[in-house]
Design an enzyme around this catalytic site. Structure first.
Site, PDB file in Angstrom:
ATOM      1  CG  ASP A  27      42.140-105.554   5.007  1.00 31.79           C
ATOM      2  OD1 ASP A  27      41.810-105.715   6.247  1.00 31.79           O
ATOM      3  OD2 ASP A  27      42.714-106.595   4.569  1.00 31.79           O
ATOM      4  CG  ASP A  35      39.791-106.501   9.874  1.00 33.32           C
ATOM      5  OD1 ASP A  35      38.835-106.892   9.054  1.00 33.32           O
ATOM      6  OD2 ASP A  35      40.704-107.288   9.889  1.00 33.32           O
ATOM      7  CD  GLU A  36      37.414-106.867   4.572  1.00 35.92           C
ATOM      8  OE1 GLU A  36      37.746-106.644   3.661  1.00 35.92           O
ATOM      9  OE2 GLU A  36      37.509-108.127   5.061  1.00 35.92           O
TER      10      GLU A  36
END
Length: 369
Positions: A21, A119-120
């Site tokens: 993350d 974003d993860e």
């Protein structure tokens, strides 16, 4: 508890799953681009306009969080909390480019890979990582490589399944690493508030609290029939998760037929600033996914739910395919105008359908400034 012979359980126990993350992703990218912003409160979102701006915070730096600012907060409130913060507009094209670079790094470390947002991502390493001690060293290599190539930090959670690794990645942010071995899963999960379990939103948390369930341990030990009576099928699923049982596999790529986002308000509201601001943030998220997948769309759909739980959808189909975020915003706001002034909103959502992959040889009208 499921029998020991269950093959899914055995497979889950053997797995080592990473959840990566990025830390305050949008804000971190902005600071990378402008090093003079380092250690300053940076807020990415709408224009605050002296505290009277519409819209919400998309994300903010950890320095801004010290002032009580968080994602989805009205931008006007964020301005009141920290008027000296650096307010920046969302630059999804920039973030999508950095995201693509990060995901390419992560794929290089993965035998199986699943990107779940800009974003993860989850990944399962190859056979060279044989135990959780080696997994910890492997995670450090991932973190170092992301930092070296992209000049931003990430936090990594390592566990025996997606559930545990997802929760673990948020434990020591920013730039954190948390490893949870199979024998430690219950000790890790049980002290946590039930809100840390995926799927437990505000309304579900409220229901559980009325049942006297505040911590994961209490949820894990609750009678499954009682949970099912209150929460339906989700009750059984939540009890499984509270006990650290998650058999969900990584899905490397799915056929995407639609992209949508919805958000429930903490309190039912008829405040047009809150409603349009939340919708604007959802639209930015939808557009980010469009850019990530290089999709064009042709239909925009708006969903609203009122305080009495009545739900309505409205759609509009365009004459051409496009990826223009302003087309989504303009159309969604036009559809929303049909419902304003009626009752208090409980939920708003927006989605795009009739998707097709963009041919990079094409030049769209919206590509020109």
């Amino acid at each position: 508890m499921m029998p020991a012979s269950n093959p899914k359980k055995n497979s889950s126990e053997r797995r080592i799953v990473f959840h990566v993350d990025m830390d305050s992703f949008f804000a971190s990218v902005e600071v990378r681009e402008r090093p003079e912003l380092k250690n300053l409160p940076v807020i990415v979102g709408s224009d605050p306009k002296g505290g009277s701006g519409r819209g919400v915070v998309s994300t903010c730096s950890y320095e801004a969080r010290k002032y009580g600012i968080h994602s989805a907060m009205p931008i006007s409130q964020a301005y009141r909390f920290c008027p000296d913060a650096v307010f920046l507009p969302v630059n999804m094209k920039l973030y999508a480019g950095v995201s693509a670079g990060v995901m390419e790094i992560l794929r290089g470390f993965a035998e199986k890979f699943q990107q779940v947002s800009v974003d993860e991502a989850y990944l399962i390493p190859g056979s060279g990582v044989r135990n959780f001690e080696e997994a910890a060293l492997y995670a450090l290599r991932i973190k170092d490589e992301v930092q070296r190539q992209q000049k931003i930090t990430c936090s990594v959670g390592v566990g025996p399944n997606k559930l545990v690794s997802k929760i673990a990645s948020g434990f020591q942010k920013p730039d954190g690493l948390t490893v949870v071995r199979p024998e430690d899963v219950r000790d890790f999960l049980f002290p946590l508030p039930v809100s840390r379990i995926p799927g437990v939103g505000e309304k579900t948390e409220e229901t559980l609290k009325k049942m006297g369930i505040n911590r994961v341990e209490e949820l894990a030990n609750c009678d499954v029939q009682m949970l099912s009576e209150k929460l339906g099928k989700m009750g059984f699923r939540l009890k499984q998760l509270a006990n650290g049982l998650d058999f969900e596999e990584l899905v490397e790529k799915e056929s995407v037929k639609s992209i949508s986002r919805h958000g429930t308000f903490a309190e039912d509201t008829d405040d047009p600033v809150k409603v349009s601001g939340s919708l604007d943030l959802l639209i930015e998220s939808v557009h980010g996914s469009l850019m990530k997948h290089s999709f064009l769309f042709k239909t925009i759909t708006l969903t609203v739910r009122f305080e009495d739980f009545s739900t309505y959808t409205r759609s509009r189909t365009l004459s051409i395919w496009t990826s223009d975020v302003f087309v989504i915003k303009r159309t969604a706001m036009q559809l929303l105008s049909e419902f304003t002034g009626r009752r208090k909103f409980r939920l708003v959502g927006v989605g795009v359908t009739k998707l097709r992959e963009r041919d990079e040889r094409q030049t769209l009208i919206t590509d020109f400034p």
